[in-house]
Design an enzyme around this catalytic site. Structure first.
Site, PDB file in Angstrom:
ATOM      1  N   ARG A 166      42.403 -88.316  73.195  1.00 58.61           N
ATOM      2  CA  ARG A 166      42.376 -88.570  71.513  1.00 58.61           C
ATOM      3  C   ARG A 166      42.836 -89.987  71.513  1.00 58.61           C
ATOM      4  NH1 ARG A 166      42.040 -83.107  69.321  1.00 58.61           N
ATOM      5  NH2 ARG A 166      41.934 -83.483  67.133  1.00 58.61           N
TER       6      ARG A 166
ATOM      7  N   ARG B 218      42.737 -72.190  59.008  1.00 59.11           N
ATOM      8  CA  ARG B 218      43.875 -73.159  59.810  1.00 59.11           C
ATOM      9  C   ARG B 218      44.817 -73.616  58.863  1.00 59.11           C
ATOM     10  NH1 ARG B 218      40.957 -76.289  64.454  1.00 59.11           N
ATOM     11  NH2 ARG B 218      42.071 -78.179  63.723  1.00 59.11           N
TER      12      ARG B 218
ATOM     13  N   ARG C 221      35.689 -73.131  56.912  1.00 57.53           N
ATOM     14  CA  ARG C 221      36.048 -72.618  58.132  1.00 57.53           C
ATOM     15  C   ARG C 221      37.120 -71.551  58.261  1.00 57.53           C
ATOM     16  NH1 ARG C 221      38.004 -76.465  62.948  1.00 57.53           N
ATOM     17  NH2 ARG C 221      39.618 -77.416  61.366  1.00 57.53           N
TER      18      ARG C 221
ATOM     19  N   LYS D 253      33.082 -79.681  67.412  1.00 55.09           N
ATOM     20  CA  LYS D 253      33.268 -79.784  68.979  1.00 55.09           C
ATOM     21  C   LYS D 253      33.362 -78.308  69.309  1.00 55.09           C
ATOM     22  CE  LYS D 253      37.045 -82.480  68.365  1.00 55.09           C
ATOM     23  NZ  LYS D 253      37.054 -82.607  67.014  1.00 55.09           N
TER      24      LYS D 253
ATOM     25  N   ARG E 216      44.026 -86.156  58.873  1.00 53.81           N
ATOM     26  CA  ARG E 216      43.316 -86.085  60.265  1.00 53.81           C
ATOM     27  C   ARG E 216      42.292 -87.102  60.572  1.00 53.81           C
ATOM     28  NH1 ARG E 216      42.383 -80.153  59.836  1.00 53.81           N
ATOM     29  NH2 ARG E 216      41.137 -80.428  61.999  1.00 53.81           N
TER      30      ARG E 216
HETATM   31  P1  AP5 Z   1      34.607 -76.697  64.349  1.00 56.54           P
HETATM   32  O1  AP5 Z   1      33.598 -76.498  65.676  1.00 56.54           O
HETATM   33  O2  AP5 Z   1      35.531 -76.046  64.301  1.00 56.54           O
HETATM   34  O3  AP5 Z   1      34.940 -78.411  64.491  1.00 56.54           O
HETATM   35  P2  AP5 Z   1      35.674 -79.246  65.346  1.00 56.54           P
HETATM   36  O4  AP5 Z   1      35.215 -80.586  65.794  1.00 56.54           O
HETATM   37  O5  AP5 Z   1      36.410 -78.465  66.566  1.00 56.54           O
HETATM   38  O6  AP5 Z   1      37.096 -79.298  64.687  1.00 56.54           O
HETATM   39  P3  AP5 Z   1      38.611 -79.446  64.769  1.00 56.54           P
HETATM   40  O7  AP5 Z   1      39.044 -79.308  63.444  1.00 56.54           O
HETATM   41  O8  AP5 Z   1      38.902 -78.129  65.569  1.00 56.54           O
HETATM   42  O9  AP5 Z   1      38.936 -80.799  65.364  1.00 56.54           O
HETATM   43  P4  AP5 Z   1      40.423 -81.336  65.574  1.00 56.54           P
HETATM   44  O10 AP5 Z   1      39.969 -82.435  66.591  1.00 56.54           O
HETATM   45  O11 AP5 Z   1      41.001 -81.804  64.441  1.00 56.54           O
HETATM   46  O12 AP5 Z   1      41.277 -80.180  65.740  1.00 56.54           O
HETATM   47  P5  AP5 Z   1      41.964 -79.840  66.995  1.00 56.54           P
HETATM   48  O13 AP5 Z   1      42.083 -78.223  66.989  1.00 56.54           O
HETATM   49  O14 AP5 Z   1      41.535 -80.356  68.326  1.00 56.54           O
HETATM   50  O15 AP5 Z   1      33.573 -76.858  63.107  1.00 56.54           O
HETATM   51  C1  AP5 Z   1      34.119 -77.015  62.104  1.00 56.54           C
HETATM   52  C2  AP5 Z   1      33.416 -76.170  60.902  1.00 56.54           C
HETATM   53  O16 AP5 Z   1      32.178 -76.417  60.608  1.00 56.54           O
HETATM   54  C3  AP5 Z   1      33.330 -74.644  61.563  1.00 56.54           C
HETATM   55  O17 AP5 Z   1      33.713 -73.809  60.275  1.00 56.54           O
HETATM   56  C4  AP5 Z   1      31.897 -74.548  61.968  1.00 56.54           C
HETATM   57  O18 AP5 Z   1      31.599 -73.254  62.011  1.00 56.54           O
HETATM   58  C5  AP5 Z   1      31.346 -75.632  61.150  1.00 56.54           C
HETATM   59  N1  AP5 Z   1      30.073 -76.079  61.876  1.00 56.54           N
HETATM   60  C6  AP5 Z   1      30.220 -76.770  63.248  1.00 56.54           C
HETATM   61  N2  AP5 Z   1      29.054 -77.061  63.631  1.00 56.54           N
HETATM   62  C7  AP5 Z   1      28.265 -77.222  62.504  1.00 56.54           C
HETATM   63  C8  AP5 Z   1      27.024 -77.896  62.062  1.00 56.54           C
HETATM   64  N3  AP5 Z   1      26.163 -78.397  63.004  1.00 56.54           N
HETATM   65  N4  AP5 Z   1      26.561 -77.346  60.898  1.00 56.54           N
HETATM   66  C9  AP5 Z   1      27.230 -76.741  60.024  1.00 56.54           C
HETATM   67  N5  AP5 Z   1      28.506 -76.365  60.377  1.00 56.54           N
HETATM   68  C10 AP5 Z   1      28.901 -76.560  61.488  1.00 56.54           C
HETATM   69  O19 AP5 Z   1      43.537 -80.552  66.924  1.00 56.54           O
HETATM   70  C11 AP5 Z   1      44.328 -80.024  65.951  1.00 56.54           C
HETATM   71  C12 AP5 Z   1      45.564 -80.903  65.978  1.00 56.54           C
HETATM   72  O20 AP5 Z   1      46.330 -80.633  67.317  1.00 56.54           O
HETATM   73  C13 AP5 Z   1      45.229 -82.294  65.803  1.00 56.54           C
HETATM   74  O21 AP5 Z   1      45.421 -82.752  64.488  1.00 56.54           O
HETATM   75  C14 AP5 Z   1      46.802 -82.644  66.561  1.00 56.54           C
HETATM   76  O22 AP5 Z   1      47.889 -82.536  65.945  1.00 56.54           O
HETATM   77  C15 AP5 Z   1      46.799 -81.684  67.768  1.00 56.54           C
HETATM   78  N6  AP5 Z   1      46.176 -82.014  69.057  1.00 56.54           N
HETATM   79  C16 AP5 Z   1      45.183 -81.544  69.490  1.00 56.54           C
HETATM   80  N7  AP5 Z   1      44.596 -82.441  70.892  1.00 56.54           N
HETATM   81  C17 AP5 Z   1      45.438 -83.334  70.683  1.00 56.54           C
HETATM   82  C18 AP5 Z   1      45.508 -84.431  71.573  1.00 56.54           C
HETATM   83  N8  AP5 Z   1      44.580 -84.622  72.821  1.00 56.54           N
HETATM   84  N9  AP5 Z   1      46.361 -85.266  71.509  1.00 56.54           N
HETATM   85  C19 AP5 Z   1      47.291 -85.318  70.425  1.00 56.54           C
HETATM   86  N10 AP5 Z   1      47.482 -84.188  69.349  1.00 56.54           N
HETATM   87  C20 AP5 Z   1      46.349 -83.198  69.720  1.00 56.54           C
HETATM   88 MG    MG Z   2      38.025 -77.433  67.431  1.00 53.70          MG
END
Ligand code: AP5
Ligand code: MG
Ligand code: ZN
Length: 209
Positions: free
Chosen positions: A88, A155, A122, A13, A166
């Site tokens: 979410r 991270r 990552r 994402k 997760r």
């Molecule tokens: P990346 O682009 O980082 O993936 P992402 O989908 O952004 O993954 P996240 O881990 O950030 O998602 P998340 O939803 O768990 O975390 P968030 O920060 O939102 O890509 C991943 C890796 O793959 C990278 O190394 C990238 O280079 C590589 N890659 C990408 N695309 C690729 C491809 N096509 N091919 C190969 N490699 C690729 O949330 C974290 C925490 O915050 C949650 O667990 C929760 O506790 C809290 N939180 C956040 N938002 C909320 C909410 N709305 N409600 C409640 N809690 C929340």
């Molecule tokens: Mg992300």
């Protein structure tokens, strides 16, 4: 356009959002990045969010909904925005429907085993939020952010055990949102398991950019 990016943790994402910012000329809002910054700065928000994030659980709805409302009210969102990591849960989606019109929810489809492999490679910049991968998307200089020069880190929620939690949380609480947006005729799904460039191409086609 007001766009939501849906997808499992590590589905790509944030990576796709950084590309779409340029293509669409609108800001992207990552609730995860806002929370990580709050933790880094040790604010009250960060203190309350940390234990949930480290356990791979969602931060309570009322906390993130308030945070998102405040961010979306800023002037740069007037001509559109990309939401990365929000909503979410169904209550978050309902709260969002009350404050903004959503045009499309784009879901990145990636199988769990592909995700577990991705997470180990990552690296992120906690200052500007940029995301890299040691193989798929390496920085120009090892462990240094291309954009702001800060040191890249792993991270704290990317350990295998937390990633599994997760993923469970995603399947239980977030995946039902696909049905929510499908019922509104707003869901589009693309394959997110190919390379980064392929995912960008699928997104451009799906969104008609
Ligand atoms: P990346 O682009 O980082 O993936 P992402 O989908 O952004 O993954 P996240 O881990 O950030 O998602 P998340 O939803 O768990 O975390 P968030 O920060 O939102 O890509 C991943 C890796 O793959 C990278 O190394 C990238 O280079 C590589 N890659 C990408 N695309 C690729 C491809 N096509 N091919 C190969 N490699 C690729 O949330 C974290 C925490 O915050 C949650 O667990 C929760 O506790 C809290 N939180 C956040 N938002 C909320 C909410 N709305 N409600 C409640 N809690 C929340
Ligand atoms: Mg992300
Ligand atoms: Zn940076």
């Amino acid at each position: 356009m007001n766009l939501i990016l849906l997808g499992a943790p590590g589905a790509g994402k944030g990576t796709l959002a950084s590309y779409l910012i340029e293509q669409m000329g609108v800001p992207s809002i990552s609730t995860g990045n806002i929370l990580r910054e709050a933790i880094k700065n040790n604010t009250p928000l960060g203190q309350s969010a940390k234990e949930y994030m480290d356990a791979g659980k969602l931060v309570p709805d009322e906390v993130v909904i308030g945070m998102l409302k405040e961010r979306i009210a800023k002037r740069d969102c007037k001509s559109g925005f990309i939401l990365d990591g929000f909503p979410r849960t169904i209550p978050q989606a309902e709260a969002l429907d009350e404050i903004a019109h959503i045009d499309c929810a784009l879901s990145l489809e990636v199988a769990d085993d592909v995700i577990e492999k991705r997470m180990t490679g990552r690296r992120v910049c906690l200052r500007c939020g940029a995301t890299y991968h040691v193989e798929a998307n390496p920085p120009r200089v090892k462990d240094v952010c291309d954009i702001c020069g800060d040191k890249l880190v792993i991270r704290s929620d990317d350990q295998a055990e937390v990633v599994r939690h997760r993923l469970e949380t995603y399947h239980e609480q977030t995946e039902p949102l696909k049905g929510y947006y499908e019922a509104q005729g707003k869901l589009k799904s693309i394959d997110g398991a190919q390379g980064i460039t392929a995912t960008e191409k699928f997104a451009v086609e799906a969104l008609g950019l």
